[in-house]
Each structure stands twice: as structure tokens, then as C-alpha cells.
Design a protein around this motif. Sequence first.
Motif, PDB file in Angstrom:
ATOM      1  N   PRO A  15       0.716  -1.217   0.013  1.00  8.45           N
ATOM      2  CA  PRO A  15      -0.018  -0.072  -0.138  1.00  8.45           C
ATOM      3  C   PRO A  15       0.902   1.517  -0.069  1.00  8.45           C
ATOM      4  O   PRO A  15       0.384   2.179  -0.546  1.00  8.45           O
ATOM      5  CB  PRO A  15      -0.849   0.141   1.228  1.00  8.45           C
ATOM      6  N   ALA A  16       1.864   1.270   0.776  1.00  5.43           N
ATOM      7  CA  ALA A  16       2.785   2.627   1.000  1.00  5.43           C
ATOM      8  C   ALA A  16       3.505   2.668  -0.416  1.00  5.43           C
ATOM      9  O   ALA A  16       3.446   3.809  -1.018  1.00  5.43           O
ATOM     10  CB  ALA A  16       3.874   2.451   2.004  1.00  5.43           C
ATOM     11  N   ASP A  35       9.476  -4.735  -6.684  1.00  7.54           N
ATOM     12  CA  ASP A  35       9.003  -5.609  -5.667  1.00  7.54           C
ATOM     13  C   ASP A  35       9.476  -7.065  -5.876  1.00  7.54           C
ATOM     14  O   ASP A  35       9.819  -7.400  -6.808  1.00  7.54           O
ATOM     15  CB  ASP A  35       7.451  -5.606  -5.483  1.00  7.54           C
ATOM     16  N   LYS A  36       9.857  -7.610  -4.716  1.00  2.00           N
ATOM     17  CA  LYS A  36      10.539  -8.840  -4.619  1.00  2.00           C
ATOM     18  C   LYS A  36       9.527 -10.040  -5.163  1.00  2.00           C
ATOM     19  O   LYS A  36       9.863 -11.091  -5.551  1.00  2.00           O
ATOM     20  CB  LYS A  36      11.356  -9.241  -3.471  1.00  2.00           C
ATOM     21  N   ARG A  37       8.160  -9.593  -4.786  1.00  3.59           N
ATOM     22  CA  ARG A  37       7.051 -10.784  -4.835  1.00  3.59           C
ATOM     23  C   ARG A  37       7.040 -10.867  -6.487  1.00  3.59           C
ATOM     24  O   ARG A  37       6.840  -9.889  -7.111  1.00  3.59           O
ATOM     25  CB  ARG A  37       5.909 -10.165  -4.279  1.00  3.59           C
ATOM     26  N   GLN A 112      -6.418  -6.127   0.972  1.00  2.00           N
ATOM     27  CA  GLN A 112      -5.285  -5.310   0.434  1.00  2.00           C
ATOM     28  C   GLN A 112      -5.084  -5.568  -1.034  1.00  2.00           C
ATOM     29  O   GLN A 112      -4.522  -4.661  -1.673  1.00  2.00           O
ATOM     30  CB  GLN A 112      -4.230  -5.899   1.254  1.00  2.00           C
ATOM     31  N   ARG A 264     -14.091 -11.313   8.677  1.00  2.00           N
ATOM     32  CA  ARG A 264     -12.883 -11.496   8.946  1.00  2.00           C
ATOM     33  C   ARG A 264     -13.031 -11.618  10.541  1.00  2.00           C
ATOM     34  O   ARG A 264     -13.855 -10.775  11.147  1.00  2.00           O
ATOM     35  CB  ARG A 264     -11.765 -10.347   8.937  1.00  2.00           C
ATOM     36  N   TYR A 266     -11.096 -11.823  14.126  1.00  3.78           N
ATOM     37  CA  TYR A 266      -9.771 -11.679  15.021  1.00  3.78           C
ATOM     38  C   TYR A 266     -10.014 -12.385  16.478  1.00  3.78           C
ATOM     39  O   TYR A 266     -11.037 -11.943  17.100  1.00  3.78           O
ATOM     40  CB  TYR A 266      -9.469 -10.199  15.334  1.00  3.78           C
ATOM     41  N   TYR A 316      -0.748 -13.567  14.565  1.00  2.00           N
ATOM     42  CA  TYR A 316      -0.300 -12.322  14.558  1.00  2.00           C
ATOM     43  C   TYR A 316       0.314 -12.099  16.043  1.00  2.00           C
ATOM     44  O   TYR A 316      -0.452 -12.311  16.985  1.00  2.00           O
ATOM     45  CB  TYR A 316      -1.284 -11.386  14.111  1.00  2.00           C
ATOM     46  N   ASP A 337       4.663   0.041   6.951  1.00  2.00           N
ATOM     47  CA  ASP A 337       5.489  -0.776   7.852  1.00  2.00           C
ATOM     48  C   ASP A 337       6.631  -0.878   8.177  1.00  2.00           C
ATOM     49  O   ASP A 337       7.096  -1.079   9.328  1.00  2.00           O
ATOM     50  CB  ASP A 337       4.752  -2.178   7.543  1.00  2.00           C
TER      51      ASP A 337
HETATM   52  P1  FAD Z   1       3.675  -4.165   2.904  1.00  2.00           P
HETATM   53  O1  FAD Z   1       2.166  -4.241   2.614  1.00  2.00           O
HETATM   54  O2  FAD Z   1       4.239  -5.169   4.019  1.00  2.00           O
HETATM   55  O3  FAD Z   1       4.354  -4.129   1.726  1.00  2.00           O
HETATM   56  C1  FAD Z   1       5.669  -4.475   1.412  1.00  2.00           C
HETATM   57  C2  FAD Z   1       5.927  -4.692   0.041  1.00  2.00           C
HETATM   58  O4  FAD Z   1       7.540  -4.626  -0.188  1.00  2.00           O
HETATM   59  C3  FAD Z   1       5.678  -5.971  -0.254  1.00  2.00           C
HETATM   60  O5  FAD Z   1       4.884  -6.174  -1.580  1.00  2.00           O
HETATM   61  C4  FAD Z   1       6.865  -6.902  -0.458  1.00  2.00           C
HETATM   62  O6  FAD Z   1       6.879  -7.868  -1.102  1.00  2.00           O
HETATM   63  C5  FAD Z   1       7.826  -5.745  -0.669  1.00  2.00           C
HETATM   64  N1  FAD Z   1       9.149  -5.876  -0.198  1.00  2.00           N
HETATM   65  C6  FAD Z   1       9.698  -6.174   1.383  1.00  2.00           C
HETATM   66  N2  FAD Z   1      10.821  -6.354   0.951  1.00  2.00           N
HETATM   67  C7  FAD Z   1      11.490  -6.134   0.070  1.00  2.00           C
HETATM   68  C8  FAD Z   1      12.792  -6.085  -0.747  1.00  2.00           C
HETATM   69  N3  FAD Z   1      13.860  -6.430   0.068  1.00  2.00           N
HETATM   70  N4  FAD Z   1      12.667  -5.889  -2.072  1.00  2.00           N
HETATM   71  C9  FAD Z   1      11.566  -5.652  -2.689  1.00  2.00           C
HETATM   72  N5  FAD Z   1      10.534  -5.784  -2.116  1.00  2.00           N
HETATM   73  C10 FAD Z   1      10.304  -5.820  -0.926  1.00  2.00           C
HETATM   74  N6  FAD Z   1      -2.849  -5.395   8.793  1.00  2.00           N
HETATM   75  C11 FAD Z   1      -4.328  -5.526   9.386  1.00  2.00           C
HETATM   76  O7  FAD Z   1      -4.819  -4.368   9.618  1.00  2.00           O
HETATM   77  N7  FAD Z   1      -4.912  -6.756   9.723  1.00  2.00           N
HETATM   78  C12 FAD Z   1      -4.344  -7.898   9.399  1.00  2.00           C
HETATM   79  O8  FAD Z   1      -4.938  -8.924   9.595  1.00  2.00           O
HETATM   80  C13 FAD Z   1      -3.057  -7.995   9.100  1.00  2.00           C
HETATM   81  N8  FAD Z   1      -2.271  -8.962   8.736  1.00  2.00           N
HETATM   82  C14 FAD Z   1      -1.114  -9.236   8.160  1.00  2.00           C
HETATM   83  C15 FAD Z   1      -0.579 -10.207   8.026  1.00  2.00           C
HETATM   84  C16 FAD Z   1       0.957 -10.096   7.092  1.00  2.00           C
HETATM   85  C17 FAD Z   1       1.408 -11.597   6.803  1.00  2.00           C
HETATM   86  C18 FAD Z   1       1.345  -9.133   6.951  1.00  2.00           C
HETATM   87  C19 FAD Z   1       2.602  -8.989   6.169  1.00  2.00           C
HETATM   88  C20 FAD Z   1       0.850  -7.776   7.151  1.00  2.00           C
HETATM   89  C21 FAD Z   1      -0.368  -7.943   7.894  1.00  2.00           C
HETATM   90  N9  FAD Z   1      -1.177  -6.747   8.380  1.00  2.00           N
HETATM   91  C22 FAD Z   1      -2.406  -6.612   8.616  1.00  2.00           C
HETATM   92  C23 FAD Z   1      -0.291  -5.187   8.093  1.00  2.00           C
HETATM   93  C24 FAD Z   1      -0.730  -4.661   6.887  1.00  2.00           C
HETATM   94  O9  FAD Z   1      -0.822  -5.489   5.676  1.00  2.00           O
HETATM   95  C25 FAD Z   1       0.376  -3.515   6.613  1.00  2.00           C
HETATM   96  O10 FAD Z   1       0.165  -2.474   7.900  1.00  2.00           O
HETATM   97  C26 FAD Z   1       0.296  -2.780   5.518  1.00  2.00           C
HETATM   98  O11 FAD Z   1       0.290  -3.749   4.336  1.00  2.00           O
HETATM   99  C27 FAD Z   1       1.393  -1.793   5.228  1.00  2.00           C
HETATM  100  O12 FAD Z   1       1.694  -1.444   3.938  1.00  2.00           O
HETATM  101  P2  FAD Z   1       3.221  -1.457   3.469  1.00  2.00           P
HETATM  102  O13 FAD Z   1       3.009  -1.042   2.016  1.00  2.00           O
HETATM  103  O14 FAD Z   1       4.012  -0.586   4.272  1.00  2.00           O
HETATM  104  O15 FAD Z   1       3.939  -2.836   3.647  1.00  2.00           O
END
Ligand code: FAD
Length: 626
Positions: A15-16, A35-37, A112, A264, A266, A316, A337
Amino acid sequence: MTSSHVDVLIIGAGPAGVMAGNALASAGVNVRIIDKRPAKVMAGQADGIQPRTIEVFQSYGLAQSLLERGNQMHSLAFYNPRKDGKGVERTSRVPDISAPSARYRFEITIHQGEIESLFLDSMRTHGLEVERPIMPESIEVSNNEKELASKDSYPVKVVLKHLADATIDPTPNGAHTNDVEPALQASGSELETVYAKYVLGADGAHSFVRNSLGIELDGEHTDHVWGVVDCVPVTNFPDIRNRTAIHSDNGSCMIIPREGDKVRLYVQIAEELQVDEQGRKDRSLITPEKVMEMAKRSMQPFDLEFPDPPEWWTCYVIGQRVAKSFSIKERVFIAGDACHTHSPKAGQGMNASMNDSHNLSWKLAHVLRGWASAEILKTYEFERQKYARDLINFDKRLADLFSGKAVTPENAGGVTHQEFQGLLQSMGGFTSGIGIQYGQSLITDPTCQSLAPGLVIGQRFIPQVIIRVADTRPYEIQDLLVSDTKWKIVFFVGDPKEEKQRAVVNAVGEHLLSTESFTRRFTPKGLPKDAVFTLLTVSSTSKDDADYTDIHPGLRTHWSKAFTDDIAIDERAGGTAYSTYGINPASGAVVCCRPDGYVSFVCSMQDVTRGRLQEYFDTFMIRASA
Ligand code: FAD
């Protein structure tokens, strides 16, 4: 090894990352996102979109599809133990959102992956695709002061690994966690060196960018372990389609209704878990069946059955941590995150993450275009770190109350219903995102707040319906404050039909046509005159009398930019902007709105001719060369 140059490199397309990618690509910034995925998230993870985030989506033209596809949560129900000891009963049902000025007074829940798709589709229209599977192998920021000071330099060097045949296991030990990195398998890889002006690490809780640059986290993991399942239950529980907090003698449970019939759940894992050598709780014995069984027990005497296996599940451990710094030399930033982790119960994760990037993107665009000084980039950490700290403090209070046992005759010291409901409702402004307040800084100057006390400087612009003068069409003012990287200067001009006020309006119009005008001073030569600033007027004249020609041409760049504060023809809304914002129609006021929709400065109409707007913008905008 190949090499390349880019203005902004975004690492991580969660998302960020996609929020930043879309904002920068739509602003025409030279940006890449990796992205690594091998593919985007298909199910699970975060699912709640708060009212302020819906407003932000709307400002990018992306809310419609979210509103159509997502589930809307309007009510919040509370269940507590029955006096006869036979399970739980409803104690109250209240509005889910207690933020009166919210344009959307509900939360949206949707998985998401759907949210990310909205941004991926929009980015594509601006020519940007996520490049995957790619991950950084190293990142370095130059120490050369001259290079760091130059807007044209590329002081960040990132070596990227282009992976081949990558697969990711999102369920290590059968549990999704935010403290264990999903395992990535890849065969072979090619390397590329990227030289970037700026890098955004949006790479999640285990952030490579944060770790490589030695940014530490404040805070720790808690003892609270939660199980989460996304499922379609068969039940006679009456509030299954409302957000519901259950405090039972058999544990706590939170219900989040989702798109379609999905729900969902929890649940708090009450059993003692073993701790491994790194101090992490061993969740390998937790199964989705166990989580569903616990949910069943907490909802007694109501029936709850699961005819199908869950679509997604997670176990979690709550980490409540904030990064000590959100940037290195204002050349590498971290967002989402990567900067903050907390419990998922208040539904903040995705919201906090996307709003970090929303805050940063326009600032990067301004600096890259040479419109603003790089000093404005410091306000990103100033504003978002304070918010993240407040979020963790709230999360600690909520997690403790949620994890605590409900008060019963046998447990007199337990959590009372009033305590729990009170916290959720008193913090409604914060959790909805509506009440987020950015403090005084280079770009946020609260000096003349008293001229518009209802529009709090540092908060987002409050929605109001106003009427476009030329064709009496009603408009939501927020829809004029779009996220297009431009400043919106809203002139509340009073009634220009009155002679005295007309003289004031004309003086301001003349001033804006002069070379002294802030619009001329800070709009680079050769760009359209409205490239940096959008000027809007809102008069207090009745719609039946008002003419767009009442507004002096210096203040009216186009007929479509003149509005008045009157009730709409269908009488459904309008006519309350001056009173809501606390602006005196006899004198008016001028309100500056940042490109991200936050009020940043207010002055009087007379102040414009005295040069107050020039002074304000002079502190951070770069004067156009003559
Ligand atoms: P993320 O969504 O984690 O995105 C990070 C992205 O960066 C990912 O696509 C990843 O593949 C990529 N990435 C990571 N490392 C690298 C690298 N070295 N090189 C290239 N790409 C990379 N929130 C809730 O509110 N309820 C929930 O139940 C919940 N469950 C979750 C379960 C899991 C397994 C995870 C990981 C998170 C969960 N969250 C939940 C939290 C929520 O998903 C995050 O707060 C939100 O997605 C944050 O967004 P972000 O973009 O900062 O990080």
C-alpha cells in the motif's frame, strides 16, 4: 552489470509503495517501483480503509470503485458476558465512526490486493508498472555534501537483483506473522546498478532499506497473540454484518464484515506459547481450525459454523514499534510498516502507510521540479513520526483493553464495557484519520487561525457543499482540492455586490495581476499561470444574485473557479461554509490548502495586498528567476 539513473526509486509495492508510485507518476515524475514478490498480494493482510483515507482516494479520483466494491461498516456493536453466565449478549450498538466532520462516515473493508489493484491500474494509465521480482542487494548514500546539496545529483546508489523463477512462501510454519519474513526462493539473478536522486523504502515491517541504513526501531513485541481468519460462516449471530467487539469469559473476538458474505474474525490466543531462542512465540501449533473454534466459543450462545475452509488466515504477534528516523539525509525515506508496526485491531496499518506516502509525494515532486527548497522534505518525518507515535500509544491502550478480561462478578477488576466503548469513541477523530493534526513547521503557520477557527491549521480541509456561480451547480469543496501537486488558495471574498467589499476584492485582484503577486513570484517562467497555484473564490452572495463577473479578473482565472456559499437548488446541502469555517462574511479570509489537502496558512484579504502570501511562500518556495 547494467546501470541506470532515475529520479525516484520506490522499493516495495505494498500500500505505501503503490500510493507513492501513483502520486509521483501522475505528477509526471521520473519514477520506478520494484517488488521482490513475483505477484501482488492475492488475499488477506490489511482490509480496513478509514474515512480520511477514502477522502484521500477521492482526491486522486479513485474512491468510486472502492465505494462500489468494498463493504461499508456503519455500526459498531459490543458484546459482553451475560449475568446468568450463559455466554454473551449485546450491550450496545453505536455508530462505527465518531468523527462528525467526516465526508464518509463509515469504514470500508476490502482485501489489500483489491486496494493495490486500484493503484496498479491507475499507475498503468500514467505509464508506470511494478517491476518484479526484483530486490535490492545493497544501498548507499553519498557523503559528499556538494552532491547532497545539488538537486540534479544522484547521490543514492542501489544495486538491484533481478530474480528469475521467484516463488514466495507467505505462510512460514503455517502462520502469517509480522515478525517473521516470508521465505523467498529464486534461481539465478542479474544485477543492475541504479543511481537515484531519491529512494523510498516502502518494503514493509522487515524493511531492507531501514536495516541496511541502520535505522533503529523504538518499542518492542508484546505478549498479545491474535489469530485471524477470513471466512464465510453460517450463523445466527445478529451483528455478523457489523463491526463487533466481543469480550467473553472464553476470550475476546473482533468481527469485521467484509465484501460479499465474507467475514474476518480476530481472536485472542489465550494459551501459553513456547518462546524460541530469539524470544519469539512459537505459533506452529496454532491452526485455522483452532482459531475458528475459539471464535465459536466466544460467541456462545449463538451458533457459528464454517462449512468451507478459510480463504486466508494468520497468527499475529503484535509489535508496537516506530522507527527512530524516517529518512537518511532527506535522500532516502522509509514509509508504511517500514516505519511503524502495531496491532491490526484499530484497522490502521494500510491507512497509516498510504498516508505516509501521500504526505511525502507532493513534497518530492516540488523539490524535483525546483519549485520548493529541499528543506520541506524534513517536514515528512516531523509530521508522520509524531502521528506514528500517537498511533502506537493509542494501540497500546486499545490492545490492553481488548486483551483484558471483561468485568464480571468473579472478575471485578476486569475491563468495563464503558471503558472500552469510551476509548473507541473518544479516539474516533484520530482512528478515522479525520482529526490528524500536523504541527507548526516551515509549511504550517497557525499565526492567523482566529480568522477561520473552524478550519484548523494543520488539519485536513473540512468538506462543505458550495455552489458554482456561473451555472449554480453544487460542488463538494474537497473535490476542488484534488491531489494534483498544486496549492489551492481559497479566497473567501464575502459579498462583492456590496460596494465596500467590492473595493477590497478589486484591490486583491489588481495585486494578483501585478509583478508583486505570489503566483508570479513562485510560478516558474514558461509554465501556465495556474501550474503551481489554483485560485478559488467563495463569495457569500445569494446564488440568485451572484455573477462570476463580480470577481475581479486577477482573482478569477476561469469562470469555473468562482463559487458561492448558498443552499443548492435541490435544497439538500450548501450554505454553511462560512459558518462552519467560522469566517466572517463581512471581511472574508484567505485559506491556503497544501497539495495533500491540509490547511497550512490563513490570512485576511487585506493581508494579500500587504504581501503576507509572498512572505509565507518565501520561507520554502523558490522564486522564479526573472
Ligand atoms: P507491506 O504491505 O508489507 O508491503 C511491502 C512490500 O514490499 C511487499 O509487497 C513486499 O513484497 C515488498 N518487499 C519487502 N521487502 C522487499 C525487498 N527487500 N525488496 C523488494 N520488495 C520488498 N493489517 C491489518 O490491519 N490486519 C491484518 O490482519 C493484517 N495481517 C497481516 C499479515 C501479514 C502476513 C502482513 C505482512 C501484514 C499484515 N497486516 C495486517 C499489516 C498490513 O498488511 C500492513 O500494515 C500494510 O500492508 C502496510 O503496507 P506497506 O506498504 O507499508 O507494507
